[in-house]
Enzyme design. Structure first.
Site, PDB file in Angstrom:
ATOM      1  N   ASP A 192       0.798  -0.902  -0.029  1.00 23.58           N
ATOM      2  CA  ASP A 192      -0.039  -0.082   0.034  1.00 23.58           C
ATOM      3  C   ASP A 192       0.888   1.031  -0.018  1.00 23.58           C
ATOM      4  O   ASP A 192       1.690   1.320   0.690  1.00 23.58           O
ATOM      5  CB  ASP A 192      -0.833  -0.159   1.247  1.00 23.58           C
ATOM      6  CG  ASP A 192      -2.123   0.885   0.949  1.00 23.58           C
ATOM      7  OD1 ASP A 192      -3.224   0.510   0.993  1.00 23.58           O
ATOM      8  OD2 ASP A 192      -1.824   2.429   0.988  1.00 23.58           O
ATOM      9  N   ILE A 193       0.544   2.228  -0.816  1.00 30.85           N
ATOM     10  CA  ILE A 193       1.414   3.535  -0.732  1.00 30.85           C
ATOM     11  C   ILE A 193       1.245   4.248   0.449  1.00 30.85           C
ATOM     12  O   ILE A 193       1.981   5.331   0.604  1.00 30.85           O
ATOM     13  CB  ILE A 193       0.934   4.220  -2.195  1.00 30.85           C
ATOM     14  CG1 ILE A 193       1.758   5.192  -2.713  1.00 30.85           C
ATOM     15  CG2 ILE A 193      -0.423   4.859  -1.740  1.00 30.85           C
ATOM     16  CD1 ILE A 193       1.645   5.619  -3.945  1.00 30.85           C
ATOM     17  N   ASN A 215     -12.837  -3.188   2.603  1.00 25.12           N
ATOM     18  CA  ASN A 215     -13.867  -1.903   2.797  1.00 25.12           C
ATOM     19  C   ASN A 215     -14.581  -2.026   1.745  1.00 25.12           C
ATOM     20  O   ASN A 215     -14.240  -2.167   0.480  1.00 25.12           O
ATOM     21  CB  ASN A 215     -12.777  -0.633   2.816  1.00 25.12           C
ATOM     22  CG  ASN A 215     -11.903  -0.528   4.035  1.00 25.12           C
ATOM     23  OD1 ASN A 215     -12.306  -0.831   5.042  1.00 25.12           O
ATOM     24  ND2 ASN A 215     -10.825   0.199   3.805  1.00 25.12           N
ATOM     25  N   GLY A 271     -15.653   2.831   3.903  1.00 24.56           N
ATOM     26  CA  GLY A 271     -14.356   3.382   3.856  1.00 24.56           C
ATOM     27  C   GLY A 271     -13.738   2.971   2.585  1.00 24.56           C
ATOM     28  O   GLY A 271     -12.622   3.223   2.351  1.00 24.56           O
ATOM     29  N   GLN A 272     -14.248   2.576   1.491  1.00 22.19           N
ATOM     30  CA  GLN A 272     -13.678   2.109   0.225  1.00 22.19           C
ATOM     31  C   GLN A 272     -13.561   3.684  -0.554  1.00 22.19           C
ATOM     32  O   GLN A 272     -14.339   4.082  -0.731  1.00 22.19           O
ATOM     33  CB  GLN A 272     -14.691   1.232  -0.526  1.00 22.19           C
ATOM     34  CG  GLN A 272     -13.949   0.725  -1.685  1.00 22.19           C
ATOM     35  CD  GLN A 272     -14.644  -0.394  -2.771  1.00 22.19           C
ATOM     36  OE1 GLN A 272     -15.952  -0.501  -2.153  1.00 22.19           O
ATOM     37  NE2 GLN A 272     -14.270  -0.875  -3.633  1.00 22.19           N
ATOM     38  N   HIS A 302     -10.198  -5.197  -3.233  1.00 24.02           N
ATOM     39  CA  HIS A 302      -9.012  -5.369  -2.685  1.00 24.02           C
ATOM     40  C   HIS A 302      -9.230  -5.916  -1.427  1.00 24.02           C
ATOM     41  O   HIS A 302     -10.070  -5.418  -0.557  1.00 24.02           O
ATOM     42  CB  HIS A 302      -7.931  -4.358  -3.196  1.00 24.02           C
ATOM     43  CG  HIS A 302      -8.525  -2.955  -2.605  1.00 24.02           C
ATOM     44  ND1 HIS A 302      -9.603  -2.167  -3.125  1.00 24.02           N
ATOM     45  CD2 HIS A 302      -8.275  -2.433  -1.194  1.00 24.02           C
ATOM     46  CE1 HIS A 302      -9.787  -1.126  -2.453  1.00 24.02           C
ATOM     47  NE2 HIS A 302      -9.150  -1.221  -1.211  1.00 24.02           N
ATOM     48  N   LEU A 303      -8.022  -6.710  -0.941  1.00 28.76           N
ATOM     49  CA  LEU A 303      -8.230  -7.166   0.357  1.00 28.76           C
ATOM     50  C   LEU A 303      -6.797  -6.302   1.041  1.00 28.76           C
ATOM     51  O   LEU A 303      -5.771  -6.456   0.253  1.00 28.76           O
ATOM     52  CB  LEU A 303      -7.931  -8.779   0.156  1.00 28.76           C
ATOM     53  CG  LEU A 303      -7.907  -9.453   1.147  1.00 28.76           C
ATOM     54  CD1 LEU A 303      -8.106 -10.939   0.849  1.00 28.76           C
ATOM     55  CD2 LEU A 303      -6.427  -9.556   1.747  1.00 28.76           C
ATOM     56  N   HIS A 304      -7.102  -5.908   2.117  1.00 23.33           N
ATOM     57  CA  HIS A 304      -5.928  -5.128   2.922  1.00 23.33           C
ATOM     58  C   HIS A 304      -5.176  -6.331   3.934  1.00 23.33           C
ATOM     59  O   HIS A 304      -6.001  -6.820   4.728  1.00 23.33           O
ATOM     60  CB  HIS A 304      -6.453  -4.088   3.709  1.00 23.33           C
ATOM     61  CG  HIS A 304      -7.005  -2.612   3.033  1.00 23.33           C
ATOM     62  ND1 HIS A 304      -6.079  -1.867   2.852  1.00 23.33           N
ATOM     63  CD2 HIS A 304      -7.934  -2.722   2.457  1.00 23.33           C
ATOM     64  CE1 HIS A 304      -6.855  -0.916   2.248  1.00 23.33           C
ATOM     65  NE2 HIS A 304      -7.906  -1.403   2.086  1.00 23.33           N
TER      66      HIS A 304
HETATM   67  P1  AMP Z   1      -9.723   1.431   0.118  1.00 24.18           P
HETATM   68  O1  AMP Z   1      -9.763   2.805   0.953  1.00 24.18           O
HETATM   69  O2  AMP Z   1     -10.095   0.296   0.972  1.00 24.18           O
HETATM   70  O3  AMP Z   1     -10.303   1.323  -0.991  1.00 24.18           O
HETATM   71  O4  AMP Z   1      -8.118   1.501  -0.258  1.00 24.18           O
HETATM   72  C1  AMP Z   1      -7.421   1.702  -1.104  1.00 24.18           C
HETATM   73  C2  AMP Z   1      -6.065   1.579  -0.556  1.00 24.18           C
HETATM   74  O5  AMP Z   1      -5.132   1.656  -1.903  1.00 24.18           O
HETATM   75  C3  AMP Z   1      -5.631   2.764   0.306  1.00 24.18           C
HETATM   76  O6  AMP Z   1      -4.932   2.152   1.346  1.00 24.18           O
HETATM   77  C4  AMP Z   1      -4.693   3.754  -0.651  1.00 24.18           C
HETATM   78  O7  AMP Z   1      -3.389   3.965  -0.010  1.00 24.18           O
HETATM   79  C5  AMP Z   1      -4.264   2.595  -1.499  1.00 24.18           C
HETATM   80  N1  AMP Z   1      -3.607   2.889  -2.843  1.00 24.18           N
HETATM   81  C6  AMP Z   1      -4.205   4.099  -3.740  1.00 24.18           C
HETATM   82  N2  AMP Z   1      -3.434   4.104  -4.705  1.00 24.18           N
HETATM   83  C7  AMP Z   1      -2.337   3.570  -4.547  1.00 24.18           C
HETATM   84  C8  AMP Z   1      -1.101   3.021  -5.312  1.00 24.18           C
HETATM   85  N3  AMP Z   1      -0.934   3.712  -6.555  1.00 24.18           N
HETATM   86  N4  AMP Z   1      -0.192   1.993  -4.801  1.00 24.18           N
HETATM   87  C9  AMP Z   1      -0.376   1.309  -3.910  1.00 24.18           C
HETATM   88  N5  AMP Z   1      -1.627   1.737  -3.082  1.00 24.18           N
HETATM   89  C10 AMP Z   1      -2.415   2.624  -3.251  1.00 24.18           C
END
Ligand code: AMP
Length: 113
Positions: A29-30, A86, A92-93, A99-101
């Site tokens: 995650d970024i 999320n 909170g998406q 995607h799975l965190h």
């Molecule tokens: P969500 O809020 O559950 O939809 O999660 C989206 C996640 O994607 C967040 O934790 C962001 O930090 C992550 N994210 C967004 N853009 C990128 C990217 N380019 N590379 C890696 N993670 C990202």
């Protein structure tokens, strides 16, 4: 318009990839919320868990199996970790591609915020 995660899959934008196969990709995650914060993403662009159908059963099971393997490889299996999906606004998406965190490397709290 492709999701940001599809753009990562297509190598149009960079990411630190930790795993990839025919069905999924996994990258860091970024904006990490834990010492280990890895996303596991299906290559099929499903918008959210609210859009899942029975056709997605194999893919979703695959994501969980790979998350378990990645956690083991990253050394957070025994200490423990949290898997979060999320969903839509109140979930909170922020990225419209399922995607799975995978979060680990610190004590998680309950209930989540
Ligand atoms: P969500 O809020 O559950 O939809 O999660 C989206 C996640 O994607 C967040 O934790 C962001 O930090 C992550 N994210 C967004 N853009 C990128 C990217 N380019 N590379 C890696 N993670 C990202």
């Amino acid at each position: 318009m492709s999701s940001i995660f599809t753009r990562i899959i297509k190598r149009e934008i960079p990411a630190v990839i930790v795993y990839e196969d025919d069905l999924c990709i996994s990258f860091r995650d970024i904006d990490p919320k834990a010492p280990q914060h890895i996303l596991v993403v299906p290559k099929k662009e499903i918008k959210s868990m609210a859009d899942v159908t029975e056709d997605d059963e194999l893919i979703l099971g695959h994501l969980l199996v790979k998350a378990s393997e990645i956690a083991r490889e990253q050394g957070i299996s025994d200490s423990g970790y949290r898997i979060v999906i999320n969903t839509n606004k109140e979930g909170g998406q922020t990225v419209g591609h399922v995607h799975l965190h995978l979060l680990g490397g610190r004590q998680m709290e309950w209930p989540p915020g």
